[in-house]
Write a protein that holds these residues in place. Structure first.
Motif, PDB file in Angstrom:
ATOM      1  N   SER A 553       0.871  -1.178   0.000  1.00 43.94           N
ATOM      2  CA  SER A 553       0.000   0.000   0.000  1.00 43.94           C
ATOM      3  C   SER A 553       0.902   1.220   0.000  1.00 43.94           C
ATOM      4  O   SER A 553       1.739   1.396   0.888  1.00 43.94           O
ATOM      5  CB  SER A 553      -0.923  -0.019   1.226  1.00 43.94           C
ATOM      6  N   GLU A 554       0.748   2.070  -1.058  1.00 40.00           N
ATOM      7  CA  GLU A 554       1.643   3.201  -1.240  1.00 40.00           C
ATOM      8  C   GLU A 554       1.134   4.420  -0.480  1.00 40.00           C
ATOM      9  O   GLU A 554      -0.060   4.677  -0.410  1.00 40.00           O
ATOM     10  CB  GLU A 554       1.769   3.538  -2.724  1.00 40.00           C
ATOM     11  N   GLY A 555       2.073   5.209   0.006  1.00 45.09           N
ATOM     12  CA  GLY A 555       1.740   6.445   0.698  1.00 45.09           C
ATOM     13  C   GLY A 555       1.763   7.627  -0.270  1.00 45.09           C
ATOM     14  O   GLY A 555       1.734   7.458  -1.489  1.00 45.09           O
ATOM     15  N   ILE A 556       1.839   8.867   0.250  1.00 40.80           N
ATOM     16  CA  ILE A 556       1.858  10.073  -0.600  1.00 40.80           C
ATOM     17  C   ILE A 556       3.269  10.277  -1.155  1.00 40.80           C
ATOM     18  O   ILE A 556       4.258   9.798  -0.608  1.00 40.80           O
ATOM     19  CB  ILE A 556       1.405  11.307   0.201  1.00 40.80           C
ATOM     20  N   CYS A 557       3.301  10.975  -2.287  1.00 39.53           N
ATOM     21  CA  CYS A 557       4.584  11.232  -2.959  1.00 39.53           C
ATOM     22  C   CYS A 557       5.283  12.428  -2.275  1.00 39.53           C
ATOM     23  O   CYS A 557       4.682  13.497  -2.157  1.00 39.53           O
ATOM     24  CB  CYS A 557       4.340  11.519  -4.427  1.00 39.53           C
ATOM     25  N   VAL A 558       6.517  12.273  -1.864  1.00 41.06           N
ATOM     26  CA  VAL A 558       7.302  13.323  -1.193  1.00 41.06           C
ATOM     27  C   VAL A 558       8.482  13.694  -2.129  1.00 41.06           C
ATOM     28  O   VAL A 558       9.297  12.826  -2.466  1.00 41.06           O
ATOM     29  CB  VAL A 558       7.838  12.835   0.171  1.00 41.06           C
ATOM     30  N   THR A 559       8.454  14.973  -2.587  1.00 38.87           N
ATOM     31  CA  THR A 559       9.483  15.401  -3.546  1.00 38.87           C
ATOM     32  C   THR A 559      10.813  15.559  -2.818  1.00 38.87           C
ATOM     33  O   THR A 559      10.883  15.756  -1.601  1.00 38.87           O
ATOM     34  CB  THR A 559       9.089  16.729  -4.182  1.00 38.87           C
ATOM     35  N   HIS A 560      11.840  15.434  -3.641  1.00 44.86           N
ATOM     36  CA  HIS A 560      13.183  15.621  -3.082  1.00 44.86           C
ATOM     37  C   HIS A 560      13.428  17.089  -2.763  1.00 44.86           C
ATOM     38  O   HIS A 560      14.019  17.426  -1.734  1.00 44.86           O
ATOM     39  CB  HIS A 560      14.240  15.102  -4.059  1.00 44.86           C
ATOM     40  N   HIS A 561      12.996  17.993  -3.686  1.00 49.76           N
ATOM     41  CA  HIS A 561      13.245  19.421  -3.507  1.00 49.76           C
ATOM     42  C   HIS A 561      12.001  20.192  -3.887  1.00 49.76           C
ATOM     43  O   HIS A 561      11.470  20.000  -4.967  1.00 49.76           O
ATOM     44  CB  HIS A 561      14.413  19.897  -4.395  1.00 49.76           C
ATOM     45  N   GLY A 562      11.505  21.014  -3.056  1.00 50.60           N
ATOM     46  CA  GLY A 562      10.376  21.888  -3.348  1.00 50.60           C
ATOM     47  C   GLY A 562       9.079  21.126  -3.384  1.00 50.60           C
ATOM     48  O   GLY A 562       8.935  20.022  -2.852  1.00 50.60           O
ATOM     49  N   LYS A 563       8.106  21.802  -4.068  1.00 48.00           N
ATOM     50  CA  LYS A 563       6.765  21.239  -4.094  1.00 48.00           C
ATOM     51  C   LYS A 563       6.501  20.377  -5.309  1.00 48.00           C
ATOM     52  O   LYS A 563       5.446  19.797  -5.427  1.00 48.00           O
ATOM     53  CB  LYS A 563       5.728  22.353  -4.048  1.00 48.00           C
ATOM     54  N   CYS A 564       7.397  20.381  -6.282  1.00 48.33           N
ATOM     55  CA  CYS A 564       7.176  19.543  -7.455  1.00 48.33           C
ATOM     56  C   CYS A 564       8.492  18.963  -7.897  1.00 48.33           C
ATOM     57  O   CYS A 564       9.547  19.318  -7.387  1.00 48.33           O
ATOM     58  CB  CYS A 564       6.517  20.366  -8.557  1.00 48.33           C
ATOM     59  N   GLY A 565       8.327  18.071  -8.804  1.00 56.86           N
ATOM     60  CA  GLY A 565       9.507  17.390  -9.283  1.00 56.86           C
ATOM     61  C   GLY A 565       9.541  15.960  -8.785  1.00 56.86           C
ATOM     62  O   GLY A 565       8.599  15.447  -8.201  1.00 56.86           O
ATOM     63  N   PRO A 566      10.701  15.283  -9.019  1.00 59.30           N
ATOM     64  CA  PRO A 566      10.787  13.873  -8.604  1.00 59.30           C
ATOM     65  C   PRO A 566      10.827  13.741  -7.092  1.00 59.30           C
ATOM     66  O   PRO A 566      11.243  14.638  -6.377  1.00 59.30           O
ATOM     67  CB  PRO A 566      12.085  13.396  -9.260  1.00 59.30           C
ATOM     68  N   GLY A 567      10.426  12.540  -6.646  1.00 59.26           N
ATOM     69  CA  GLY A 567      10.437  12.248  -5.212  1.00 59.26           C
ATOM     70  C   GLY A 567      10.226  10.749  -4.987  1.00 59.26           C
ATOM     71  O   GLY A 567      10.385   9.942  -5.890  1.00 59.26           O
ATOM     72  N   ASN A 568       9.924  10.434  -3.771  1.00 60.21           N
ATOM     73  CA  ASN A 568       9.703   9.020  -3.385  1.00 60.21           C
ATOM     74  C   ASN A 568       8.335   8.866  -2.710  1.00 60.21           C
ATOM     75  O   ASN A 568       7.857   9.773  -2.041  1.00 60.21           O
ATOM     76  CB  ASN A 568      10.810   8.557  -2.426  1.00 60.21           C
TER      77      ASN A 568
END
Length: 1613
Positions: A553-568
């Motif tokens: 079950s996946e959680g929310i996407c957390v960006t590496h930097h700022g409010k957008c862009g790639p994350g985990n």
């Protein structure tokens, strides 16, 4: 007080010693008085005796309470009462127990005579009795011990039954006087001047009873009024009196010599017979000699006054005989009685009638002459076991039955269609039968067997069958309805989806090989089929099986930097097994467990892409060479990028494909054969020791085996490794070994009885038989039933009837009266005339040996005559030769036959003998004629099916499958008559004795319907519906056939059953939406609102056609998905949001206050300040709009559904379960299942369709014997019984269970006795004579109006013994004799009655006779009367009433009359007798008065009555004015001469008398006055009207004189 004084003054007391003694005496008296008073104040009281307790018999004890009470009623200590008077509180008694019931009984005597109850010490006078008097009758009541009949205490018998009453009230009828009839008319007087008496008699009708007055004289006599005899004529008449014949005597030996005639050797004078030549022979071999003697009688002349006179005064011609030959009387001699036979009753039936025993005696010699006839030769008497010997109880009988046979459906189908052949697989309602027989119940007394042993003995012992007539009550039914269960096939559900790839054992996984499986369930279990259900599990081999897997079950996407862009995106993993249950993490440790997944949040200028859609369904369920399964998913572009932003991926990146259902299209499953039979072996023996069964009655445990094979689809058997071993079915299981059932057969019945009476020597051989009945058939390898159930053998030792016959010897010579007797009579000197001759008759056997006469009387009939009259011709007699035989007859009916005789000796020369009119020498008679005519007799018989008279012979039975309808015959008996109208045997006219006529019994025709049509399609495509099939009428019922079911207007009958259509068998399938298309002409940016489309198709959900596209019409048009919708493609820099998510679920109970929501996420923020669209929407949960409720819905019960081959019997009714939405729509039941709603339990139940059972009848019995042995009116009957009652719509039982037919009219032959002739005197006018009557053999038809015609005596057989008396001695009284009359006729039977109800069960009837005196000289010595009374039945109650004639001169006749109209003397109560003479009270003593017919005093003619106020005559006053001719108002003839009182009384009622005897005016005076007044008024009014009409003008009427009525002053006005 005295005591206190003696203590207070002690000194004074001691000073005076004398006073002390006085004081002491006084105190003693006071004490004694107190003691005496206390003795009277306290008394013992006792309660009732209790029940007898203790051991059975005389050792019982009964108790009662004893207490001491004061005179005032309160209880005190026992010490206050005198113990010497204390009553006993216990006593010994006889303890009665239930088993004493067989030992004791009440003995009740009969009621004694009813005795009067004295009333206040004085008896009721007979005159005071009205109907009856009260009385009492008594009887003795005792309690007896049955064994020795000793008397015991009554309370022992009272324990079981109350004591019968010992006395009862009764009624004693009032004394009843003798009742006699009226006198007969007077007898006639003799002619001439002889003095004589005439008489009259009366008879007794009812005897005196209960102390009534005796009978009066029954005769009266009076002298005849004769004229004196003239001179020269005698006063008396003379009559010749003939005496009775004297005793028959043997002549004196010297008379024998003188007679010159030989007679039987009489031996010596002593009468001893000579025995020479008979030595050594048996006594019975010598026949008794018949001795012929003579007898004489007196002939006298008697005068009319009874005195004897000279015989010459009575001379007449011819002179009567005074002697004749006779037979010396010899009585019948019998042997001694034989010993008594054994008692017929060898067993005891309680108080029922005893048995009988008999003894016989033989006949040594028969009676001769007037000797005493033979007495009864057999004697019977009641008997019972002698002494105290107890009889064994008589056997008792009861109905017994065998077990029911197997249920047979074909028996019912035969009734519907007898032509049907054997069907396979018949089921449903049927009939089963059993044997019913009568058997003896064995009741053994005095057995000391244990109860357990007795029960075992009773079960194992099967009683032998006996004759069904011995069993009382109706027999149990021999057939009943039953049911054969119909086989039902196994019904299974559809296959579920394939499961995941699993190893065979997750605890011990080996290798990389596993199985994927799918399941199905049994919906309906099979019944009665050898083939069970098909396999329920199929498997497919697979690779890399997994027992456990991580669920992410996946959680929310957390960006590496700022409010957008790639994350985990953080991932949460849970280890679950294949059942979806969470398990420990270490079980998934071998699997990779991701913790972080890369993700990306679009920036404001990036391209926005939606999430991946779910994978589409797999295109194929399995993979083959030609087709592999695949599925796809898509995602779409939601927003275009701005300049500098991340570009959108190409189209190919928006779609992904993968393989699915890559397993081959080959399924494997285990297939098991049916279980084999249960057999016991070593394995079963082990199971016996290890397994416990729940109390079932089994005879051990066995083993059942079966084969289990691994099958590949439809290809056949493969190696077992291809199928999962874990689900392999078992190949052996324990089972209950069925118990062996041996055949149980009753013992053979007793051999049928052989004849006990002797049979003729030429009779056919008689057989005897016996049978036995199968009570239980063999089963499960038990002992088989025997083949022989019926045996037959010849009777042995049947006694052959002995053959005896009478041997007659030659007639001896004619014996006349001795000459010495004859010579004393004038004119009788010649030895000739009538005599007697005898012959010897002996009894001989078949071997011509001499036998007892009794044997011939028993077996050969009546003994031939041994004496006959004979005639010795005198010198002047005509003598003839014997008659010749009759000449032969010709064949025509008009011919005659004749016989001849001729004169012999000197008769040929005598002229008188030549007179053929006096002495005929030729006799002629018509020949017997053989012409017969028949006449029908009686009614036609019932219509007989299956033959006429030939079928109906006695002893033949109808065939079991005999026809019940169709062509038959009906019969009518005939009576056959000869030419003279005499009844003869019916075979002379017809061989069968019947007239036959064809007839028809209409056959019943059942209602006939067609076969069922095929079922219609289900009326509903979703949920429950109805399917229908129908039959139509082919043939209507006739003549009592089975009726039709209820038909509609088109003569059809329908059957509807519920059906269910799965709601989603056809469903809409949609493909993914196409990309959003923007109208480029209007929008140069290619963003904003647009349209997207998708393909919608209808596919089948069925397994065999899964996923195939079908016509859209098959899917619900109301639920068709949208094929096009609006869409939006967000422009660059706009806020981009995802598609709307699903609406949240409304609660199960819809509530408008609860809101339904859906949300969407912001995927890209906008660059401008323009706000983003809303992220959530809400709407209330409104019922039937966006919120629905669901419930299970049941249809109604269907009709009772039977198996395919059943027509009736046990079936099943069903109702269907559906899921219904709150708006009424039927939806898939899965929706209700997901909500876990409570499911109704019963959707099917057992039911019964009544079988239409036709009435089954037994075959017709044989025709019975004719109810009459001869004559008309005889009936023959045959019967049948109901074997199986009709049920349902079956044919009812016919009312005719018996058939009758008249018997052929056989002639009845009987002896007819003629009436007794008057008393005839041979040669005289009075004295002893004979009464004779004739005995004739006649033929008749035994009907009431039958006419009898004489026939030959041989046809009637033996003469009736009791009626063989054809002559009786009688007497005719001579004039002047005192003689006794004959008995009067018996009076009618009369009951003693009280108030019209019979007091006694039997009545009385009487007769009487009296002495008649004919001569005045004998009047005093000739008197007397006799009466006889006998009981009778069928009597009547009679009333006796006084009857009176009309008054005549104050005198009338009063007599007593019985209620049947007979005038009698006696019977009427004297106290109620009406007066015969009428007297006036007070007497008429006034001058000129007399007693009138009305019983009041009146005055003679010319005088009028002056009455007192009380109505009596005061005086008679002369009527004034008779001298001066003045008219008398009161009398019509005033001047008439005075007449006598009688004439005055006759016309007195016609005279005008206005006053009653009491002085008041009579009613008619008022009527005449009123009528006269009305007439006068009418005359006045009429005159007025007439005068008024005639006048033309009005004038003053002349003065009229008033109307005056003259009154002459007569007091009678």
């Amino acid at each position: 007080m005295l005591l206190q004084q003696s203590w207070v003054f002690p000194h004074w007391a001691w000073q005076s010693l004398g006073k002390s003694f006085l004081l002491f005496g006084f105190l003693m008296l006071q004490t004694a008085d107190l003691e005496a008073r206390r003795g009277h104040q306290f008394v013992w009281k006792t309660g009732h005796w209790g029940r007898c307790v203790g051991d059975c018999g005389s050792g019982g004890v009964r108790s009662r309470a004893v207490w001491c009470t004061h005179a005032e009623g309160w209880t005190t200590y026992h010490a206050n009462c005198d113990h010497k008077d204390k009553p006993e509180s216990q006593r010994r008694c006889f303890k009665v127990c239930d088993w004493h019931l067989e030992l004791f009984e009440w003995e009740v005597s009969g009621w004694d005579r009813c005795g009067l109850v004295p009333s206040a010490g004085a008896e009721v006078a007979a005159g005071d009795c009205v109907t009856a008097q009260h009385g009492l009758q008594h009887r003795s009541v005792r309690c007896l011990q049955k064994l020795n009949r000793t008397i015991v205490a009554n309370e022992i018998c009272e324990y079981f039954t109350p004591q019968p009453p010992a006395e009862q009230a009764c009624l004693v009828p009032c004394p009843r006087d003798c009742v006699v009839s009226e006198f007969s008319s007077w007898s006639p007087c003799g002619a001439g001047c002889t003095k004589s008496l005439q008489h009259r008699t009366r008879a007794v009708i009812a005897p005196p009873l209960y102390g009534g007055a005796p009978c009066p004289n029954l005769t009266e006599s009076r002298a005849c009024g004769t004229v004196p005899c003239p001179l020269g004529e005698e006063e008396h008449t003379y009559s010749l009196r003939v005496g009775a014949w004297g005793e028959c005597r043997l002549p004196h030996p010297k008379d024998v010599d003188l007679a010159g005639r030989t007679m039987p050797d009489l031996g010596s004078d002593s009468g001893e017979r000579s025995t020479s030549g008979l030595q050594g022979q048996k006594p019975h071999q010598r026949p008794r000699e018949v001795e012929i003697g003579y007898q004489t009688r007196q002939v006298r002349c008697v005068r009319s006054d009874g005195k004897n006179a000279a015989l010459s005064l009575c001379v007449q011609d011819p002179v009567p005989l005074t002697f004749r030959s006779c037979v010396i009387a010899e009585d019948c001699e019998t042997t001694e009685w034989s010993s008594w036979s054994p008692c017929s009753q060898t067993c005891g039936w309680g108080h029922l009638s005893p048995g009988f025993r008999s003894r016989r005696r033989g006949v040594r010699s028969v009676a001769v002459g007037a000797g005493k006839p033979c007495p009864e030769l057999e004697e019977r008497e009641a008997c019972s076991a002698g002494g105290k010997e107890l009889l064994q109880p008589c056997p008792r009988f009861a109905w017994r039955t065998s077990e029911w046979k197997a249920c047979q459906v074909s028996l019912l189908l035969d009734q519907q269609d007898p032509r049907h052949h054997t069907h396979v697989g018949l089921c449903g309602g049927g009939v089963q039968i059993r044997e019913v027989y009568c058997a003896q119940i064995t009741v053994e007394f005095g057995m000391h067997r244990l109860k357990e042993d007795w029960e075992e003995h009773r079960i194992l012992k099967v009683p032998r069958p006996v004759d069904g007539k011995l069993c009382l009550g109706p027999a149990p039914s021999t057939s009943q309805l039953c049911n054969v269960p119909c086989p039902s096939q196994c019904v299974v559900s559809a296959w579920a989806v394939w499961g995941p790839c699993l190893p065979e054992n997750c605890q011990d996984p080996h290798g990389r090989r596993g199985f994927r499986m799918r399941h199905r369930q049994v919906i309906v279990d099979p019944v009665g089929t050898l083939t069970g259900c098909p396999h329920l599990i199929e498997s497919i081999p697979c690779e890399d099986p997994l027992c456990y897997e991580w669920i992410l079950s996946e959680g929310i996407c957390v960006t590496h930097h700022g409010k957008c862009g790639p994350g985990n995106r953080l991932v949460k993993a849970i280890c679950k097994n294949k059942k979806g249950e969470e398990v420990a993490h270490h079980l998934c440790s071998e699997l990779p467990r991701p913790e972080v997944v890369a993700c990306e949040i679009p920036c404001a200028t990036d391209c926005v892409i939606s999430d991946w859609s779910p994978w589409s369904p797999c295109s194929h369920s399995c993979s083959s060479k030609n087709a592999e399964g695949s599925q796809s998913r898509r995602r779409s572009i939601l927003a275009l990028p701005a300049e500098g932003g991340k570009a959108c991926p190409p189209d190919r990146a928006l779609q992904e494909h993968r393989a699915c259902n890559d397993h081959p299209c080959v399924h494997f499953f285990w297939e098991a054969s049916p279980w084999g039979s249960c057999s016991g072996d070593a394995m079963g023996t082990g199971l016996n020791a290890t397994m416990s069964w729940s109390g079932e009655a089994a005879c051990g445990v066995g083993v059942q085996t079966r084969k289990v094979l691994c099958m590949k689809g439809s290809s056949g058997q493969v190696t077992p490794k291809r199928c999962p071993e874990s689900i392999r079915p078992e190949t052996a299981r324990p089972c209950l070994l069925p118990c062996k059932k041996d055949c149980i057969v009753t013992p053979f019945s007793e051999w049928t009885h052989c004849p006990t009476t002797c049979q003729p020597g030429n009779a056919t051989a008689v057989k005897q038989s016996r049978y036995r009945i199968i009570v239980q058939d063999a089963a499960n390898g038990g002992q088989a039933c025997p083949d022989t159930l019926y045996e037959e053998r010849d009777c042995e030792d049947i006694p052959i009837c002995p053959v005896y016959r009478w041997r007659t010897h030659r007639w001896a010579h004619c014996v006349l009266v001795p000459d010495s007797v004859r010579q004393g009579v004038p004119g009788q000197n010649e030895a000739c005339g009538q005599g007697l001759q005898s012959r010897a008759v002996t009894c001989v056997s078949e071997q011509e040996e001499a036998a007892d006469a009794g044997e011939c009387m028993r077996w050969a009939g009546t003994m031939p005559s041994v004496v006959q009259e004979c005639h010795v011709p005198c010198k002047d007699d005509c003598t003839f030769t014997p008659w010749s035989k009759f000449t032969a007859c010709s064949f025509d009916c008009e011919s005659t036959r004749s016989r001849r005789r001729s004169l012999t000796g000197r008769s040929r020369k005598r002229d008188k003998c030549q007179n053929t009119e006096v002495y005929p020498q030729v006799e002629t008679e018509p020949c017997p004629c053989e012409v017969f005519t028949s006449q029908p007799h009686g009614n036609w018989s019932d219509c007989i099916i299956g033959g006429g008279t030939s079928e109906g012979q006695l002893g033949t039975r109808s065939h079991r499958d005999a026809k019940e309808c169709g062509e038959g015959v009906r019969l009518r008996a005939i009576a056959c008559y000869d030419k003279t109208g005499r009844l003869v045997e019916p075979s002379r006219c017809s061989s069968s004795g019947y007239i036959e006529e064809s007839c028809t019994v209409p056959c019943p025709f059942d209602c006939e319907l067609s076969d069922w049509s095929s079922w219609s399609p289900c009326s509903s495509s979703c949920g429950p519906g109805v399917k229908v099939r129908s039959k139509w009428l082919k043939e209507k019922p006739y003549n009592g056939g089975r009726p039709c079911p209820k038909l509609d207007l088109r003569n059809q009958v329908h059957e509807a059953v519920p059906c269910y259509s799965e709601c989603h068998q056809y469903s809409w399938v949609v493909e993914p939406w196409s990309p959003c298309k923007i109208n480029s002409e209007r929008n140069s940016l290619h963003c904003g609102e647009g349209i997207q489309t998708r393909k919608v198709r209808c596919v089948s959900a069925a397994e065999e056609h899964g996923g195939e596209t079908v016509p859209s019409a098959l899917c619900s048009q109301a639920e068709i998905p949208d094929a096009m919708q609006k869409c939006s493609l967000y422009c660059p820099s706009e806020c981009a949001v995802s598609d709307w998510g699903q609406w949240s679920k409304c609660p199960q109970v819809c509530d408008p206050n609860i809101m339904q929501t859906r949300t969407r996420q912001v995927l890209r923020s906008s660059v401008s300040t323009k706000p983003c669209p809303e992220e959530s929407q809400m709407k209330p949960c409104i019922l039937n709009q966006n919120c629905f409720q669901y419930q299970y819905n049941l249809t109604g019960w269907s009709g009772c559904q039977l198996g395919a081959n059943a027509t009736c019997g046990h079936g099943e009714r069903r109702r269907l379960l559906s899921c219904q939405r709150s708006d009424g729509a039927t939806v898939s039941t899965q929706l209700c299942q997901r909500l876990r709603l409570e499911q109704p339990l019963e959707t099917s139940s057992q039911c019964v369709v009544g079988c239409a059972v036709d009435c089954r009848l037994s075959p017709w019995s044989a025709w019975s014997q004719c109810s009459q042995t001869c004559g008309a009116g005889g009936q023959m009957v045959r019967v049948r019984s109901v074997v199986l009652q009709a049920a349902g719509e079956g044919r009812a039982c016919p009312q005719q269970l018996s058939q009758h037919r008249s018997c052929p009219v056989k002639p009845c032959y009987s002896w007819l006795l003629g009436p007794w002739s008057p008393c005839t005197i041979q040669g005289g006018q009075c004295g002893e004579g004979l009464q004779v009557r004739s005995l004739t053999c006649v033929v008749h038809d035994a009907s009431v109006s039958a006419t009898s015609k004489p026939v030959e005596n041989a046809l009637c057989g033996e003469l009736p013994l009791k009626e063989s008396v054809l002559q009786l001695p009688c007497s005719v009284p001579c004039p002047g004799d005192c003689h006794l009359t004959e008995w009067s006729e018996w009076s009618s039977c009369e009951l003693t009655c009280i108030n019209g109800r019979s007091f006694e069960t039997t009545g009385h009837q009487s007769r009487s006779r009296v002495f008649i005196v004919q001569s005045p000289e004998n009047q005093e010595s000739c008197s007397g009367q006799a009466m006889q009374t006998r009981p009778c039945s069928g009597g009547k109650c009679y009333d006796y009433l006084w009857k009176t004639s009309l008054w005549r001169d104050n005198i009338r006749t009063v007599w007593c009359q019985r209620s049947d109209g007979i005038n009698v003397t006696g019977g009427c109560a004297l106290r109620t007798k009406p007066a015969q003479v009428r007297h006036c009270s007070p007497p008429c003593s006034k001058p000129f008065s007399y007693c009138t017919q009305r019983g009041v005093c009146g005055c003679e003619r010319g005088y009028t009555e002056i009455m007192r106020s009380n109505g009596f005559l005061d005086y008679c006053m002369k009527v004034p004015g008779l001298e001066d001719k003045k008219a008398d108002v009161k009398t019509i003839a005033g001047k008439n001469k005075p007449v006598n009182s009688k004439m005055h009384d006759i016309f007195k009622g016609w005279s005008i008398q206005p006053f009653n005897p009491d002085g008041k005016l009579k009613v008619w005076v008022y009527g005449v006055s009123a009528g006269g007044f009305l007439i006068i008024v009418c005359l006045i009014f009429t005159s007025y009207l007439m005068c008024k009409k005639t006048k033309q003008h009005q004038s003053t009427p002349p003065q009229q004189k008033p109307l005056t009525l003259a009154y002459d002053g007569d007091i009678d006005m």
